[in-house]
Design a protein around this motif. Structure first.
Motif: not given
Ligand SMILES: [Zn+2]
Length: 262
Positions: A16, A64-65, A75
């Protein structure tokens, strides 16, 4: 609201680049943990716009992403939380896909925005992220899915250009080489009954698709077959039960690990 959005204070993955918390979260229900990955496209013109929409309380969506076209990973929701990306959906009878999955939004304007190819750099990032999530949660290959798989007819993302074979070559997801399409074979196009129809429905349901085996080629079957084709036989997405679709489906179910069958 700071106590809510502070739920994600550090990223779950080393991959991330940015953390941009969305307030659109809640606990996973019934003690469910992530056993499914859902791939989406954003359907919005740019990644900044996508992140904005996925953060707005009034939009009631999140994931989530987010993976940008340049492969940059943001993220937005902690993996232990329930994000709102799947909507009305089902897989193997589970209808709370949001509680059972991790959602990845892949930046692409989608079919209404010209549907450009997914850049190689972006696909490499998606692959690496999936591998990372799979390793941490032990997600089975055949549970890396398209939004269209769990919401046939309602959703078509990430669409026929998404590189499932490439992901599979890299060790992500379940996939078999589709049987070539015979242009002459138009399959069933209308309402029709028969043992092949019933067998195909049984196989689709066994794989996880939300379809009741009735033996009748219904509108629902056309819709589910189209979803199957988007993922597994993208050369022709028309919802017809042709020989290539049938053979590809059979091979796919035949290569399922035993534990997922039944
Ligand atoms: Zn989606």
């Amino acid at each position: 609201m700071s106590d809510v959005i502070s739920v994600i204070d550090r990223p779950d993955s080393k991959l991330v680049a940015d953390v941009s918390p969305s307030p659109n979260i809640e606990p996973r229900q019934r003690g469910l943990t992530p056993t499914i990955i859902i791939a989406h496209y954003t359907g919005l013109p740019c990644v900044e716009k996508s992140i904005e929409v996925l953060s707005r309380p009034d939009c009631k969506v999140s994931c989530h992403y987010v993976v940008g076209e340049d492969g940059r990973i943001t993220q937005m929701v902690a993996e232990n939380m329930r994000a709102w990306h799947a909507g009305v959906s089902s897989w193997h009878g589970e209808t709370d896909i949001n509680s059972a999955s991790i959602g990845i939004e892949i930046q692409n304007p989608g079919h209404n925005g010209g549907y450009p190819d997914f850049p190689a750099m972006q696909m490499r990032a998606v692959t690496a992220l999936c591998k990372d999530i799979i390793a941490r949660h032990g997600i089975a290959a055949e549970r890396v899915l398209a939004h269209s798989d769990v919401a046939p007819g309602r959703k078509i993302d990430p669409g026929e250009k998404f590189d499932w074979p490439g992901l599979h070559r890299a060790g992500v997801g379940h996939w078999v080489e589709p049987m070539p399409v015979n242009p002459e074979d138009r399959g069933f196009s209308g309402r029709k009954q028969g043992p092949e129809v019933l067998e195909a429905q049984v196989l689709l349901a066994r794989y996880g698709y939300g379809i009741d085996p009735t033996g009748i080629y219904s509108e629902r079957m056309k819709t589910v077959l189209s979803a199957f084709q988007l993922h597994f036989r993208p050369a022709r997405v028309d919802g017809r039960l042709d020989l290539s679709t049938f053979a590809t489906l059979k091979r796919l179910v035949d290569t399922l690990p035993d534990v997922a069958v039944g």
